[in-house]
Design a protein around this motif. Structure first.
Motif, mmCIF file in Angstrom:
data_model
loop_
_atom_site.group_PDB
_atom_site.id
_atom_site.type_symbol
_atom_site.label_atom_id
_atom_site.label_comp_id
_atom_site.label_asym_id
_atom_site.label_seq_id
_atom_site.Cartn_x
_atom_site.Cartn_y
_atom_site.Cartn_z
ATOM 1 N N PRO A 272 -5.349 4.618 -10.062
ATOM 2 C CA PRO A 272 -6.221 5.466 -9.229
ATOM 3 C C PRO A 272 -7.370 6.105 -10.006
ATOM 4 C CG PRO A 272 -3.907 5.948 -8.799
ATOM 5 C CD PRO A 272 -3.940 5.075 -10.025
ATOM 6 N N MET B 181 -7.578 -1.556 -3.780
ATOM 7 C CA MET B 181 -7.106 -0.574 -2.795
ATOM 8 C C MET B 181 -7.477 0.844 -3.181
ATOM 9 S SD MET B 181 -3.277 -1.644 -1.774
ATOM 10 C CE MET B 181 -3.006 -3.043 -0.672
ATOM 11 N N ASN B 182 -7.567 1.086 -4.491
ATOM 12 C CA ASN B 182 -7.871 2.428 -4.973
ATOM 13 C C ASN B 182 -9.364 2.641 -5.224
ATOM 14 O OD1 ASN B 182 -5.294 4.187 -5.554
ATOM 15 N ND2 ASN B 182 -4.728 2.061 -5.955
ATOM 16 N N GLN C 36 0.832 -1.210 0.000
ATOM 17 C CA GLN C 36 0.000 0.000 0.000
ATOM 18 C C GLN C 36 0.865 1.257 0.000
ATOM 19 O OE1 GLN C 36 0.276 -2.190 2.534
ATOM 20 N NE2 GLN C 36 -0.155 -1.295 4.538
ATOM 21 N N ALA D 272 -12.264 -0.902 -1.238
ATOM 22 C CA ALA D 272 -11.029 -0.476 -0.562
ATOM 23 C C ALA D 272 -10.999 -0.979 0.876
ATOM 24 C CB ALA D 272 -10.908 1.045 -0.603
ATOM 25 N N ILE E 212 -0.925 3.097 -2.828
ATOM 26 C CA ILE E 212 -1.813 4.175 -2.376
ATOM 27 C C ILE E 212 -0.989 5.431 -2.068
ATOM 28 C CG2 ILE E 212 -3.540 4.967 -0.726
ATOM 29 C CD1 ILE E 212 -4.343 2.082 -0.226
ATOM 30 N N CYS F 253 -4.844 8.866 -0.101
ATOM 31 C CA CYS F 253 -4.045 8.666 1.113
ATOM 32 C C CYS F 253 -4.473 9.639 2.211
ATOM 33 C CB CYS F 253 -2.569 8.852 0.745
ATOM 34 S SG CYS F 253 -1.464 8.742 2.125
ATOM 35 N N LYS G 260 -4.369 -3.924 -6.570
ATOM 36 C CA LYS G 260 -4.042 -2.495 -6.624
ATOM 37 C C LYS G 260 -5.294 -1.680 -6.933
ATOM 38 C CE LYS G 260 0.267 -4.174 -8.445
ATOM 39 N NZ LYS G 260 0.962 -4.537 -9.693
ATOM 40 N N ASN H 145 -1.451 7.603 -5.118
ATOM 41 C CA ASN H 145 -2.750 8.251 -4.942
ATOM 42 C C ASN H 145 -2.758 9.117 -3.678
ATOM 43 O OD1 ASN H 145 -5.445 8.950 -4.994
ATOM 44 N ND2 ASN H 145 -6.204 6.865 -5.328
#
Ligand code: OX2
Length: 829
Positions: free
Chosen positions: A658, A683-684, A484, A800, A488, A496, A680, A492
């Protein structure tokens, strides 16, 4: 004596004026120092690239301090170490990642703005380090980040290719490859260790020698190449620990070929020397296919030999009994590429250290673990015996001996089941007699890891069934993850900030499980509004990139639908393109009123095809042909756009991921060992449209099937469907799309013919036809969800929120505790 050395060190440290300071003023001084003395540009005129170089050198100085302390500490603690052996690492850029992990990004931003520079602009100057192909290589990079962050005493070993993965340029819709000579402008992130060199030997003969009644094998090599170390510091986040990634480069050694020299053949002798340098020259660009090329084998052995010499030297500095090796050293084989290590370490222990065979073998079997990233048996590496025997004659003998011992043991356990014995043998008889590197790795490793739960089941029940029945306890799985910090925090920043604000802490950067806390806010409209704004911002960033790259203007209100990964038939980019053609066809046949209900889409596809992979290259061309048609159809406007993003790599991924609303993971179930791209995107806050393959099965467990769009045959149904082959029912829409391509709707009719053949009924190995119907349904479900923005945002947040399990920190902790048996070793601040 010790006291004297200590006094000297203390005086030197006082000359150093303590450690470097990280306040903005000190940073400015250091940057200017590097502009003047390292980059050697006048302080009054340096451009963004030179500023980037100076900044990087100042960051490197800070990495070096920590790197030193970490290594002194590891040494002092004598803790067991992990050596992570991988032929590929996709590190991408280092600047942002480094300052973030060092915790000094704000200070740098301020320091630079006072000098009239913008940190982000300088970070953009950096080229990618692309020393790898795809998922496997980026996963190695993520693991390094987690190893450092979790304070594990670990080293990575790899090769310093001078040419990384080729750059993809598109000419007239066709992929062309250009060399990636990434070291052209220098690489501030590495430290050349001219004194850390080892000789690596090739070719020659093996002689039997009788030394004091003892029969010895002596290898008399025919060629010697020197390996030199380049160290790349890997900083952990929120810790002082900074570990090492040591990459080897080949260089000619100093002993001249005396005979050639004396006979006056001076020039040729130098030319021959240069040839030896080429070993670490170029990365092989084939993702998951192996061709038994001599240079590739040379690379593998070069890497293995240098790394093991280094590891054994370090071990011997502190130990004199090889029985202690398993308590001190864990060697991890990242796929079979480094598996010659097994033969090499046996050679060292038996031939050079004079341990008895059985004693050596017992030690060796306690130190190796192995992760396999493939599913299909055809994807497994095999090395022709002739090739191996000529390049590494002694190793071939050792491999034969390992195999004959194994076969003996096996006969005792299973009897004379010859078909089984021959399947399990390390040596494959047949047209081309070869060594099966996977069998070798399984025989010698204490643990065989799959990369997801589903993958591991396939290994146990299919790929390595025989081995699983013999040694069930060896087979484990450790689901992949991604860091991350990179995916992230670096890529991003707005997300964050949002996460830290609503979770009330930055602790999720070291503990991704905390992301579940987002679930508590999912009904908060203020939070959802901010979430939406962040996505919009990232879509803007991506739209700008698309415009500068291709001139195409895309609407931010459209759904950004992304598929980025290596181009492979099994990943089914063709299914995506067929879906897009179908969508286009529907739009064309729709009346004005109905069109108003259509969700506008920007379809984005990116990825490289291996240079020799014809079908994959045709897929790229088809994508361009379809894009050309759709994007120039004024009648369609913003309702549908198709963009191919060229030269997909780590830094492009940081921009694209992102900005995605939807991402596609379409592999035929059972084919993708894990897949890490999906993690990925998750997470975004990007929604997934996917088959139940690889790690997606576990993603479903975390976020619930209601929060993603699933389709297609399940893994257990695939073999039956394949058997049905020609009798399978294929939807009409599929036949229609295929016809359109065949009829030259997108031009180049003849060129696409062989591509169309691959998905024709009866020939459709990856089941595009039989999955097409449910694919279209999943796409329709995605459209439906998108027109309810609040629902979509909730799904995005819950994606996420459930991504914590897919942090590589979790992966690494599992490996450390279960497989490597290593403990954290945190260097004090
Ligand atoms: C890839 C696999 O294809 C992918 O599924 C996986 O996520 C990744 O490795 C990391 O484990 N080369 N690349 C892979 O496998 C091989 C072989």
């Amino acid at each position: 004596g010790f006291g004297e050395r200590k006094a000297k060190a203390e005086r030197m440290f006082s000359l150093m004026d303590g450690f470097l300071k990280n306040d903005p003023f000190s940073l400015q001084k250091d940057i200017i120092h590097h502009v003047e003395y390292t980059v050697a540009r006048s302080r009054f005129s340096f451009d963004d690239y030179e500023a980037y170089q100076a900044v990087s050198h100042s960051v490197r100085d800070r990495l070096i301090e920590r790197w030193h302390d970490t290594h002194i500490y590891f040494k002092k603690k004598k803790s067991k170490r992990l050596y992570f052996l991988s032929l590929e690492f996709l590190m991408g850029r280092s600047l942002s990642n480094s300052v973030i992990n060092l915790g000094i990004q704000d200070q740098y931003t301020e320091a630079l703005s006072q000098l009239g520079f913008e940190f982000e602009v300088l970070a953009e100057q950096e080229g990618d380090a692309s020393l790898g192909n795809g998922g496997l290589a980026r996963f190695s990079a993520c693991q390094m980040d987690s190893l450092a962050t979790l304070d594990y005493p670990a080293w990575g070993y790899g090769l310093r290719y001078e040419y990384g993965l080729f750059r993809q340029i598109i000419v007239d819709g066709f992929q062309h490859e250009q060399p990636d000579y990434w070291l052209n402008y220098g690489n501030p992130w590495e430290i050349e260790r001219i004194h850390v060199t080892y000789e690596v030997k090739f070719y020659g003969t093996v002689e039997d020698v009788d030394r004091n009644g003892e029969k010895l094998k002596v290898w008399i090599p025919g060629e010697t190449v020197e390996a030199v170390a380049y160290d790349n510091p890997i900083p952990g986040y929120g810790t002082r620990n900074t570990i090492n990634l040591r990459l080897w480069a080949a260089k000619p050694n100093n002993q001249f070929d005396l005979e050639a020299y004396n006979t006056g053949d001076y020039i040729n002798s130098i030319v021959n020397k240069q040839r030896t340098e080429t070993i670490s020259n170029v990365l092989y660009p084939d993702d998951r296919s192996h061709q038994g090329k001599e240079m590739r084998l040379k690379q593998q052995y070069f890497f293995v030999s240098a790394s093991l010499q280094d590891i054994i030297r370090r071990f011997k500095e502190a130990h004199n009994n090889f029985d202690e090796l398993p308590e001190q050293v864990a060697l991890h084989l990242n796929d079979t590429h480094p598996s010659l290590s097994i033969a090499e370490i046996m050679r060292i222990l038996v031939d050079e250290e004079h341990l008895g065979w059985d004693k050596a073998w017992n030690i060796v079997c306690k130190i190796f673990s192995f992760t396999t990233h493939t599913v299909v048996a055809e994807g497994l590496e095999k090395i022709p015996v002739d090739l191996l025997g000529s390049l590494l004659p002694r190793h071939l003998q050792i491999l034969y001996e390992i195999n004959s011992n194994f076969m003996e043991e096996l006969k005792k356990r299973i009897g004379l089941d010859y078909s089984r014995l021959s399947r399990m043998s390390i040596v494959e008889e047949g047209a081309v007699k070869s060594i099966r590197m996977a069998n070798l790795s399984i025989v010698c490793s204490h643990t065989v890891n799959g990369v997801s739960k589903l993958h591991s089941n396939t290994l146990k029940t299919k790929t390595f069934k025989d081995f699983y029945e013999l040694w069930p306890e060896k087979f484990q799985y450790t689901t992949n993850g991604v860091t991350q910090r990179r995916w992230i925090v670096v890529s991003n920043p707005s997300l964050c900030a949002l996460l830290s604000k609503w979770l009330g802490t930055e602790a999720w950067i070291r503990n991704a499980d905390l992301l579940t806390g987002l679930r508590d806010h999912v009904d908060n409209t203020g939070f959802r509004q901010e979430w939406k704004m962040v996505k919009r911002l990232n879509k803007m960033r991506l739209a700008e990139y698309i415009e500068t790259m291709s001139g195409l203007k895309v609407s931010l209100d459209a759904m950004f639908d992304v598929q980025v990964k290596r181009i492979h038939e099994y990943k089914r980019q063709l299914l995506n393109i067929f879906g897009i053609i179908h969508r286009y066809d529907c739009l064309k046949n729709m009346d004005k009123n109905d069109r108003r209900k259509v969700v506008p889409r920007v379809c984005i596809i990116g990825g490289k095809a291996a240079p020799g992979y014809e079908i994959a290259k045709k897929i790229i061309k088809l994508c361009h042909a379809v894009a050309e048609k759709i994007n120039n159809d004024a009648d369609i406007g913003d309702l549908l756009k198709l963009v191919f993003i060229p030269d997909y790599n780590v830094s492009v991924a940081e921009l694209v991921i992102p900005g995605a609303d939807l991402s596609q993971h379409l592999s035929t179930a059972g084919q993708e060992a894990s897949g890490t791209g999906s993690m990925k995107f998750l997470m975004n806050g990007c929604l997934l449209l996917a088959t139940e393959d690889g790690s997606t099965v576990e993603i479903i467990e975390e976020i619930g099937s209601e929060n993603l769009f699933l389709f297609g045959a399940k893994a257990h149904e695939v073999s039956e469907l394949r058997e049905k082959g020609g009798t399978l029912k294929v939807p009409l829409q599929f036949a229609r799309v295929l016809r359109m391509v065949r009829d030259g709707h997108f031009g180049d009719k003849d060129y696409f013919e062989s591509l169309c053949d691959t998905v024709e009924v009866g020939n459709d190995l990856y089941l595009l036809g039989s999955d097409f119907g449910s694919y279209l349904e999943a796409q329709a479900a995605a459209d439906k969800a998108f027109v309810e923005p609040e629902k979509w945002i909730k799904m995005s947040i819950l994606s996420a929120a459930g991504s914590g399990r897919f942090s590589s920190d979790r992966t690494i902790r599992e490996y450390a505790e279960r497989t490597w048996k290593i403990d954290p070793c945190q260097c004090p601040f």
